[in-house]
Write a protein that holds these residues in place. Structure first.
Motif, PDB file in Angstrom:
ATOM      1  N   ALA A 159      -6.971   5.324 -24.116  1.00 30.20           N
ATOM      2  CA  ALA A 159      -7.661   4.841 -22.919  1.00 30.20           C
ATOM      3  C   ALA A 159      -9.036   4.301 -23.284  1.00 30.20           C
ATOM      4  O   ALA A 159      -9.730   4.850 -24.147  1.00 30.20           O
ATOM      5  N   LEU A 160      -9.412   3.227 -22.622  1.00 28.47           N
ATOM      6  CA  LEU A 160     -10.696   2.562 -22.874  1.00 28.47           C
ATOM      7  C   LEU A 160     -11.322   2.227 -21.525  1.00 28.47           C
ATOM      8  O   LEU A 160     -10.649   1.697 -20.636  1.00 28.47           O
ATOM      9  N   VAL A 161     -12.606   2.554 -21.362  1.00 30.14           N
ATOM     10  CA  VAL A 161     -13.315   2.200 -20.131  1.00 30.14           C
ATOM     11  C   VAL A 161     -14.678   1.640 -20.507  1.00 30.14           C
ATOM     12  O   VAL A 161     -15.323   2.121 -21.442  1.00 30.14           O
ATOM     13  N   PHE A 162     -15.106   0.594 -19.785  1.00 29.71           N
ATOM     14  CA  PHE A 162     -16.396  -0.008 -20.083  1.00 29.71           C
ATOM     15  C   PHE A 162     -16.912  -0.779 -18.872  1.00 29.71           C
ATOM     16  O   PHE A 162     -16.169  -1.069 -17.922  1.00 29.71           O
ATOM     17  N   GLY A 163     -18.189  -1.090 -18.909  1.00 25.61           N
ATOM     18  CA  GLY A 163     -18.780  -1.928 -17.889  1.00 25.61           C
ATOM     19  C   GLY A 163     -18.957  -3.341 -18.410  1.00 25.61           C
ATOM     20  O   GLY A 163     -19.157  -3.544 -19.609  1.00 25.61           O
ATOM     21  N   GLU A 164     -18.886  -4.293 -17.520  1.00 28.27           N
ATOM     22  CA  GLU A 164     -19.159  -5.694 -17.861  1.00 28.27           C
ATOM     23  C   GLU A 164     -19.802  -6.348 -16.648  1.00 28.27           C
ATOM     24  O   GLU A 164     -19.138  -6.613 -15.647  1.00 28.27           O
ATOM     25  N   GLY A 165     -21.119  -6.542 -16.732  1.00 26.83           N
ATOM     26  CA  GLY A 165     -21.837  -7.072 -15.578  1.00 26.83           C
ATOM     27  C   GLY A 165     -21.704  -6.130 -14.393  1.00 26.83           C
ATOM     28  O   GLY A 165     -21.972  -4.933 -14.492  1.00 26.83           O
ATOM     29  N   ARG A 166     -21.242  -6.657 -13.257  1.00 33.17           N
ATOM     30  CA  ARG A 166     -21.093  -5.831 -12.057  1.00 33.17           C
ATOM     31  C   ARG A 166     -19.680  -5.303 -11.896  1.00 33.17           C
ATOM     32  O   ARG A 166     -19.252  -4.962 -10.795  1.00 33.17           O
ATOM     33  N   SER A 167     -18.951  -5.197 -12.994  1.00 34.60           N
ATOM     34  CA  SER A 167     -17.582  -4.680 -12.938  1.00 34.60           C
ATOM     35  C   SER A 167     -17.413  -3.465 -13.830  1.00 34.60           C
ATOM     36  O   SER A 167     -18.205  -3.209 -14.739  1.00 34.60           O
ATOM     37  N   ILE A 168     -16.352  -2.718 -13.532  1.00 37.39           N
ATOM     38  CA  ILE A 168     -15.900  -1.627 -14.394  1.00 37.39           C
ATOM     39  C   ILE A 168     -14.451  -1.932 -14.754  1.00 37.39           C
ATOM     40  O   ILE A 168     -13.649  -2.311 -13.898  1.00 37.39           O
ATOM     41  N   VAL A 169     -14.139  -1.791 -16.028  1.00 40.39           N
ATOM     42  CA  VAL A 169     -12.792  -2.096 -16.518  1.00 40.39           C
ATOM     43  C   VAL A 169     -12.212  -0.866 -17.186  1.00 40.39           C
ATOM     44  O   VAL A 169     -12.892  -0.197 -17.965  1.00 40.39           O
ATOM     45  N   ARG A 170     -10.966  -0.569 -16.871  1.00 46.00           N
ATOM     46  CA  ARG A 170     -10.235   0.478 -17.589  1.00 46.00           C
ATOM     47  C   ARG A 170      -8.937  -0.113 -18.119  1.00 46.00           C
ATOM     48  O   ARG A 170      -8.222  -0.811 -17.410  1.00 46.00           O
ATOM     49  N   ILE A 171      -8.676   0.154 -19.397  1.00 45.82           N
ATOM     50  CA  ILE A 171      -7.442  -0.309 -20.031  1.00 45.82           C
ATOM     51  C   ILE A 171      -6.749   0.896 -20.645  1.00 45.82           C
ATOM     52  O   ILE A 171      -7.377   1.674 -21.363  1.00 45.82           O
ATOM     53  N   ASP A 172      -5.467   1.060 -20.343  1.00 41.68           N
ATOM     54  CA  ASP A 172      -4.679   2.166 -20.884  1.00 41.68           C
ATOM     55  C   ASP A 172      -3.509   1.605 -21.676  1.00 41.68           C
ATOM     56  O   ASP A 172      -2.777   0.745 -21.197  1.00 41.68           O
ATOM     57  N   PHE A 173      -3.352   2.125 -22.884  1.00 43.75           N
ATOM     58  CA  PHE A 173      -2.286   1.690 -23.778  1.00 43.75           C
ATOM     59  C   PHE A 173      -1.297   2.850 -23.916  1.00 43.75           C
ATOM     60  O   PHE A 173      -1.669   3.942 -24.358  1.00 43.75           O
ATOM     61  N   TYR A 174      -0.057   2.628 -23.545  1.00 45.73           N
ATOM     62  CA  TYR A 174       0.962   3.670 -23.548  1.00 45.73           C
ATOM     63  C   TYR A 174       1.998   3.390 -24.629  1.00 45.73           C
ATOM     64  O   TYR A 174       2.395   2.239 -24.840  1.00 45.73           O
ATOM     65  N   SER A 175       2.453   4.445 -25.284  1.00 47.02           N
ATOM     66  CA  SER A 175       3.421   4.293 -26.370  1.00 47.02           C
ATOM     67  C   SER A 175       4.147   5.615 -26.568  1.00 47.02           C
ATOM     68  O   SER A 175       3.865   6.609 -25.893  1.00 47.02           O
ATOM     69  N   ALA A 176       5.072   5.612 -27.516  1.00 47.64           N
ATOM     70  CA  ALA A 176       5.851   6.819 -27.774  1.00 47.64           C
ATOM     71  C   ALA A 176       4.968   7.896 -28.396  1.00 47.64           C
ATOM     72  O   ALA A 176       4.002   7.610 -29.113  1.00 47.64           O
ATOM     73  N   VAL A 177       5.299   9.148 -28.117  1.00 48.01           N
ATOM     74  CA  VAL A 177       4.581  10.273 -28.715  1.00 48.01           C
ATOM     75  C   VAL A 177       4.646  10.148 -30.232  1.00 48.01           C
ATOM     76  O   VAL A 177       5.703   9.849 -30.808  1.00 48.01           O
ATOM     77  N   GLY A 178       3.514  10.354 -30.874  1.00 47.33           N
ATOM     78  CA  GLY A 178       3.454  10.236 -32.326  1.00 47.33           C
ATOM     79  C   GLY A 178       3.163   8.824 -32.808  1.00 47.33           C
ATOM     80  O   GLY A 178       2.987   8.606 -34.012  1.00 47.33           O
ATOM     81  N   GLN A 179       3.109   7.854 -31.862  1.00 49.89           N
ATOM     82  CA  GLN A 179       2.824   6.465 -32.228  1.00 49.89           C
ATOM     83  C   GLN A 179       1.714   5.903 -31.341  1.00 49.89           C
ATOM     84  O   GLN A 179       1.899   4.908 -30.639  1.00 49.89           O
ATOM     85  N   PRO A 180       0.541   6.553 -31.338  1.00 49.15           N
ATOM     86  CA  PRO A 180      -0.535   6.092 -30.456  1.00 49.15           C
ATOM     87  C   PRO A 180      -1.029   4.702 -30.835  1.00 49.15           C
ATOM     88  O   PRO A 180      -0.969   4.298 -32.001  1.00 49.15           O
ATOM     89  N   THR A 181      -1.495   3.971 -29.850  1.00 53.52           N
ATOM     90  CA  THR A 181      -2.091   2.666 -30.101  1.00 53.52           C
ATOM     91  C   THR A 181      -3.401   2.853 -30.855  1.00 53.52           C
ATOM     92  O   THR A 181      -4.261   3.621 -30.422  1.00 53.52           O
ATOM     93  N   PRO A 182      -3.580   2.183 -32.003  1.00 53.85           N
ATOM     94  CA  PRO A 182      -4.835   2.329 -32.766  1.00 53.85           C
ATOM     95  C   PRO A 182      -6.043   1.898 -31.935  1.00 53.85           C
ATOM     96  O   PRO A 182      -5.984   0.933 -31.175  1.00 53.85           O
ATOM     97  N   VAL A 183      -7.137   2.611 -32.104  1.00 50.06           N
ATOM     98  CA  VAL A 183      -8.353   2.291 -31.358  1.00 50.06           C
ATOM     99  C   VAL A 183      -8.831   0.879 -31.698  1.00 50.06           C
ATOM    100  O   VAL A 183      -9.333   0.158 -30.833  1.00 50.06           O
ATOM    101  N   ASP A 184      -8.666   0.450 -32.947  1.00 49.97           N
ATOM    102  CA  ASP A 184      -9.088  -0.898 -33.327  1.00 49.97           C
ATOM    103  C   ASP A 184      -8.346  -1.964 -32.509  1.00 49.97           C
ATOM    104  O   ASP A 184      -8.925  -2.981 -32.123  1.00 49.97           O
ATOM    105  N   PHE A 185      -7.059  -1.740 -32.255  1.00 48.97           N
ATOM    106  CA  PHE A 185      -6.288  -2.676 -31.433  1.00 48.97           C
ATOM    107  C   PHE A 185      -6.819  -2.665 -30.001  1.00 48.97           C
ATOM    108  O   PHE A 185      -6.986  -3.721 -29.379  1.00 48.97           O
ATOM    109  N   ALA A 186      -7.099  -1.465 -29.490  1.00 54.05           N
ATOM    110  CA  ALA A 186      -7.644  -1.338 -28.137  1.00 54.05           C
ATOM    111  C   ALA A 186      -8.983  -2.056 -28.025  1.00 54.05           C
ATOM    112  O   ALA A 186      -9.272  -2.718 -27.015  1.00 54.05           O
ATOM    113  N   ILE A 187      -9.806  -1.957 -29.057  1.00 60.42           N
ATOM    114  CA  ILE A 187     -11.101  -2.636 -29.054  1.00 60.42           C
ATOM    115  C   ILE A 187     -10.908  -4.147 -28.998  1.00 60.42           C
ATOM    116  O   ILE A 187     -11.603  -4.855 -28.255  1.00 60.42           O
ATOM    117  N   GLY A 188      -9.958  -4.656 -29.772  1.00 60.32           N
ATOM    118  CA  GLY A 188      -9.710  -6.093 -29.764  1.00 60.32           C
ATOM    119  C   GLY A 188      -9.302  -6.600 -28.397  1.00 60.32           C
ATOM    120  O   GLY A 188      -9.805  -7.623 -27.914  1.00 60.32           O
TER     121      GLY A 188
END
Length: 205
Positions: A159-188
């Motif tokens: 899960a990733l949450v951040f502000g951008e100007g006057r907005s709030i954004v949340r992005i959630d990446f879901y995958s199989a147990v044991g195969q989490p989405t890498p944080v670097d991919f989430a950052i991109g």
């Protein structure tokens, strides 16, 4: 079956996230209600014509923006102003629905309000059971990311949450147990979404 995320208009401003489906579930995301001022009621003969509501769905990334070698994402039409809160949300899934990306954008009246509510949004990352500590990441303003499991342990969540100007954004990446989405991919993905919001809000008013 995919269950869409919802935005509950609550003054408490609590973000809950998740999404449901084969390998992915997006839960409700709550943020402060009453975030835009409603004009005072005046006689019909003197009140100006109300401005058309702004459509914020163009701020969302498109499935084609997500590049994964040998795979691709698709999504139904995004949701405009879910549950009456200004913003947009969508749920993308990959070809075999083993991965999903849920994005929710909430647009607030001004930067000060968004900044105040970002702290509450950060706290709602507790909706993910962490397998490692949350960490600040270089996306937008005040971004933090956490990797863990859904509360029912049925899937991995980054899960990733951040502000951008006057907005709030949340992005959630879901995958199989044991195969989490890498944080670097989430950052991109987060950086692309932050840029889209920044550019889009500049022109949307």
């Amino acid at each position: 079956m995919i269950v869409r995320a919802g935005l509950a208009a609550t003054v408490a401003g609590v973000l809950l996230t998740g999404c449901g489906g084969p390998g992915a579930v997006l839960e409700p995301m709550s943020i402060p209600g009453g975030t835009e001022t409603t004009p005072s009621t005046t006689p019909a003969t003197t009140s100006p014509t109300a401005a058309a509501p702004v459509d914020y769905t163009p701020l969302l990334l498109a499935p084609g923006d997500v590049y994964v070698p040998g795979d691709g994402y698709s999504a139904p039409p995004p949701i405009r102003d879910p549950d009456g809160v200004h913003g947009a949300e969508e749920l993308m899934t990959n070809g075999d629905q083993t991965r999903a990306i849920g994005i929710t954008i909430v647009v607030l009246p001004d930067v000060a309000t968004a900044s105040a509510e970002l702290t509450r949004a950060q706290q709602t990352l507790s909706t993910v059971v962490p397998t490692e500590p949350s960490q600040p990441v270089p996306v937008g303003t005040g971004a933090i990311a956490v990797t863990g499991l859904a509360h029912d342990s049925s899937k991995a969540v980054t899960a990733l949450v951040f502000g951008e100007g006057r907005s709030i954004v949340r992005i959630d990446f879901y995958s199989a147990v044991g195969q989490p989405t890498p944080v670097d991919f989430a950052i991109g993905i987060g950086k692309m979404q932050a840029l889209a919001v920044r550019v889009g809000l500049t022109g949307s008013g």
